[in-house]
Design a protein around this motif. Structure first.
Motif, PDB file in Angstrom:
ATOM      1  N   VAL A  86       0.878  -1.172   0.000  1.00 55.27           N
ATOM      2  CA  VAL A  86       0.000   0.000   0.000  1.00 55.27           C
ATOM      3  C   VAL A  86       0.915   1.222   0.000  1.00 55.27           C
ATOM      4  CG1 VAL A  86      -1.807   1.248   1.251  1.00 55.27           C
ATOM      5  CG2 VAL A  86      -1.749  -1.253   1.317  1.00 55.27           C
ATOM      6  N   VAL A  87       0.817   2.016  -1.062  1.00 57.03           N
ATOM      7  CA  VAL A  87       1.735   3.153  -1.227  1.00 57.03           C
ATOM      8  C   VAL A  87       0.917   4.422  -1.445  1.00 57.03           C
ATOM      9  CG1 VAL A  87       3.632   4.103  -2.622  1.00 57.03           C
ATOM     10  CG2 VAL A  87       3.438   1.616  -2.311  1.00 57.03           C
ATOM     11  N   GLN A  88       1.310   5.469  -0.758  1.00 54.23           N
ATOM     12  CA  GLN A  88       0.559   6.736  -0.897  1.00 54.23           C
ATOM     13  C   GLN A  88       1.565   7.885  -0.790  1.00 54.23           C
ATOM     14  OE1 GLN A  88      -0.640   9.435   1.319  1.00 54.23           O
ATOM     15  NE2 GLN A  88      -1.558  10.131  -0.592  1.00 54.23           N
ATOM     16  N   SER A  89       1.695   8.677  -1.836  1.00 50.00           N
ATOM     17  CA  SER A  89       2.727   9.713  -1.893  1.00 50.00           C
ATOM     18  C   SER A  89       2.112  11.108  -1.865  1.00 50.00           C
ATOM     19  CB  SER A  89       3.549   9.561  -3.181  1.00 50.00           C
ATOM     20  OG  SER A  89       4.089   8.259  -3.264  1.00 50.00           O
ATOM     21  N   ASN A  90       2.745  11.983  -1.103  1.00 48.18           N
ATOM     22  CA  ASN A  90       2.260  13.364  -0.989  1.00 48.18           C
ATOM     23  C   ASN A  90       3.363  14.342  -1.370  1.00 48.18           C
ATOM     24  OD1 ASN A  90      -0.484  13.023   0.490  1.00 48.18           O
ATOM     25  ND2 ASN A  90       0.958  11.677   1.528  1.00 48.18           N
ATOM     26  N   GLY A  91       3.128  15.099  -2.421  1.00 49.15           N
ATOM     27  CA  GLY A  91       4.100  16.110  -2.837  1.00 49.15           C
ATOM     28  C   GLY A  91       5.131  15.561  -3.806  1.00 49.15           C
ATOM     29  N   LYS A  92       5.694  16.484  -4.580  1.00 49.56           N
ATOM     30  CA  LYS A  92       6.655  16.125  -5.618  1.00 49.56           C
ATOM     31  C   LYS A  92       7.866  15.371  -5.042  1.00 49.56           C
ATOM     32  CE  LYS A  92       8.687  18.409  -9.624  1.00 49.56           C
ATOM     33  NZ  LYS A  92       9.019  19.701 -10.250  1.00 49.56           N
ATOM     34  N   ALA A  93       8.334  15.828  -3.878  1.00 50.15           N
ATOM     35  CA  ALA A  93       9.520  15.210  -3.271  1.00 50.15           C
ATOM     36  C   ALA A  93       9.270  13.749  -2.940  1.00 50.15           C
ATOM     37  CB  ALA A  93       9.928  15.972  -2.014  1.00 50.15           C
ATOM     38  N   ALA A  94       8.006  13.413  -2.676  1.00 53.84           N
ATOM     39  CA  ALA A  94       7.661  12.031  -2.341  1.00 53.84           C
ATOM     40  C   ALA A  94       7.310  11.228  -3.592  1.00 53.84           C
ATOM     41  CB  ALA A  94       6.489  12.014  -1.362  1.00 53.84           C
ATOM     42  N   GLY A  95       7.377  11.875  -4.749  1.00 56.08           N
ATOM     43  CA  GLY A  95       7.117  11.158  -5.999  1.00 56.08           C
ATOM     44  C   GLY A  95       5.687  11.268  -6.493  1.00 56.08           C
ATOM     45  N   GLN A  96       4.909  12.163  -5.891  1.00 59.83           N
ATOM     46  CA  GLN A  96       3.519  12.321  -6.357  1.00 59.83           C
ATOM     47  C   GLN A  96       3.513  13.038  -7.697  1.00 59.83           C
ATOM     48  OE1 GLN A  96       0.971  14.846  -3.954  1.00 59.83           O
ATOM     49  NE2 GLN A  96      -0.896  13.995  -4.857  1.00 59.83           N
ATOM     50  N   VAL A  97       2.918  12.395  -8.682  1.00 59.06           N
ATOM     51  CA  VAL A  97       2.823  12.973 -10.025  1.00 59.06           C
ATOM     52  C   VAL A  97       1.416  13.533 -10.252  1.00 59.06           C
ATOM     53  CG1 VAL A  97       2.941  12.478 -12.498  1.00 59.06           C
ATOM     54  CG2 VAL A  97       4.627  11.461 -10.947  1.00 59.06           C
ATOM     55  N   VAL A  98       0.408  12.730  -9.942  1.00 59.94           N
ATOM     56  CA  VAL A  98      -0.979  13.180 -10.122  1.00 59.94           C
ATOM     57  C   VAL A  98      -1.445  13.843  -8.819  1.00 59.94           C
ATOM     58  CG1 VAL A  98      -3.355  12.489 -10.604  1.00 59.94           C
ATOM     59  CG2 VAL A  98      -1.465  11.373 -11.801  1.00 59.94           C
ATOM     60  N   THR A  99      -1.827  15.119  -8.928  1.00 57.26           N
ATOM     61  CA  THR A  99      -2.120  15.894  -7.718  1.00 57.26           C
ATOM     62  C   THR A  99      -3.582  15.761  -7.273  1.00 57.26           C
ATOM     63  OG1 THR A  99      -2.381  17.830  -9.131  1.00 57.26           O
ATOM     64  CG2 THR A  99      -0.251  17.545  -8.033  1.00 57.26           C
ATOM     65  N   HIS A 100      -4.033  14.545  -7.189  1.00 58.76           N
ATOM     66  CA  HIS A 100      -5.326  14.190  -6.579  1.00 58.76           C
ATOM     67  C   HIS A 100      -4.985  12.977  -5.717  1.00 58.76           C
ATOM     68  CE1 HIS A 100      -9.909  13.450  -7.070  1.00 58.76           C
ATOM     69  NE2 HIS A 100      -9.463  12.484  -6.258  1.00 58.76           N
ATOM     70  N   VAL A 101      -5.248  13.067  -4.421  1.00 59.45           N
ATOM     71  CA  VAL A 101      -4.858  11.987  -3.492  1.00 59.45           C
ATOM     72  C   VAL A 101      -5.236  10.619  -4.045  1.00 59.45           C
ATOM     73  CG1 VAL A 101      -5.440  10.938  -1.254  1.00 59.45           C
ATOM     74  CG2 VAL A 101      -4.895  13.375  -1.384  1.00 59.45           C
ATOM     75  N   HIS A 102      -4.294   9.686  -3.997  1.00 59.16           N
ATOM     76  CA  HIS A 102      -4.576   8.320  -4.452  1.00 59.16           C
ATOM     77  C   HIS A 102      -3.748   7.319  -3.653  1.00 59.16           C
ATOM     78  CE1 HIS A 102      -1.423  10.137  -6.959  1.00 59.16           C
ATOM     79  NE2 HIS A 102      -0.857   8.948  -6.980  1.00 59.16           N
ATOM     80  N   VAL A 103      -4.338   6.151  -3.464  1.00 55.83           N
ATOM     81  CA  VAL A 103      -3.670   5.067  -2.744  1.00 55.83           C
ATOM     82  C   VAL A 103      -3.364   3.961  -3.754  1.00 55.83           C
ATOM     83  CG1 VAL A 103      -3.861   3.395  -0.864  1.00 55.83           C
ATOM     84  CG2 VAL A 103      -5.006   5.619  -0.673  1.00 55.83           C
ATOM     85  N   HIS A 104      -2.081   3.604  -3.865  1.00 55.99           N
ATOM     86  CA  HIS A 104      -1.696   2.496  -4.743  1.00 55.99           C
ATOM     87  C   HIS A 104      -1.856   1.182  -3.979  1.00 55.99           C
ATOM     88  CE1 HIS A 104       0.663   4.793  -7.871  1.00 55.99           C
ATOM     89  NE2 HIS A 104       0.770   5.662  -6.886  1.00 55.99           N
TER      90      HIS A 104
END
Ligand code: AMP
Ligand code: ZN
Length: 154
Positions: A86-104
């Motif tokens: 279960v992966v969830q990234s917040n912000g560019k530094a954390a690798g978030q590309v799509v800026t709508h919260v999402h849980v992998h």
């Protein structure tokens, strides 16, 4: 529920952009990732637009993650995987590309040689004073939203 903000995942949640949907209820929408790390790699998103989890109330966050767990059980069963990341990234530094919260939700297999958090960042050594200092800073910051939208007192 969805805003006219040009957001890709808002458009997927509303059905304006097609996706391989696996689950939907009043709060969340779940669909296959277009660039799967393994077959069955699923994204769970809130139907309401939030950029990062900092924008969500505790209740909204709880609704997303409790439903993500519900979907996760189906992903693991449906793919017969050995494990699930279960992966969830917040912000560019954390690798978030799509800026709508999402849980992998990513099915994982023993055959791929399970990687732990080493797969995200390698372990680093820090002086004890640094760790004491950061622990103190976090303690002083818990319950205080940076946006001052909400203050919690559990
Ligand atoms: P992140 O890097 O955590 O922001 O993840 C964004 C994820 O969205 C990536 O794994 C992409 O493959 C996935 N993605 C981007 N566009 C689409 C799309 N149209 N349908 C499904 N998944 C997508
Ligand atoms: Zn959105």
């Amino acid at each position: 529920m969805n805003e006219d903000n040009g957001c890709l995942f808002c458009k997927i949640a509303s059905g304006e952009i097609p996706s391989k949907k696996v689950y939907e209820d009043e709060k969340v929408f779940a669909f296959l990732d277009i660039n799967p790390r393994n077959p069955g790699h699923t994204l769970v998103i809130p139907k309401k637009h939030f950029t990062t989890i900092s924008d969500m109330s505790e209740e909204e966050y709880g609704e997303l993650f409790s439903r993500a767990k519900y979907v996760a059980n189906g992903v693991q069963k449906g793919t017969k995987s050995d494990g699930l990341s279960v992966v969830q990234s917040n912000g560019k530094a954390a690798g978030q590309v799509v800026t709508h919260v999402h849980v992998h939700l990513i099915p994982r297999y023993m055959s791929e040689g399970p990687v732990s958090l080493e797969g995200v960042l390698s372990v680093k050594k820090f002086p004890d004073e640094t760790l004491d200092s950061v622990a103190s800073s976090i303690k002083g910051s818990i319950g205080k939203s940076s946006e001052k939208k909400e203050e919690y007192d559990f």
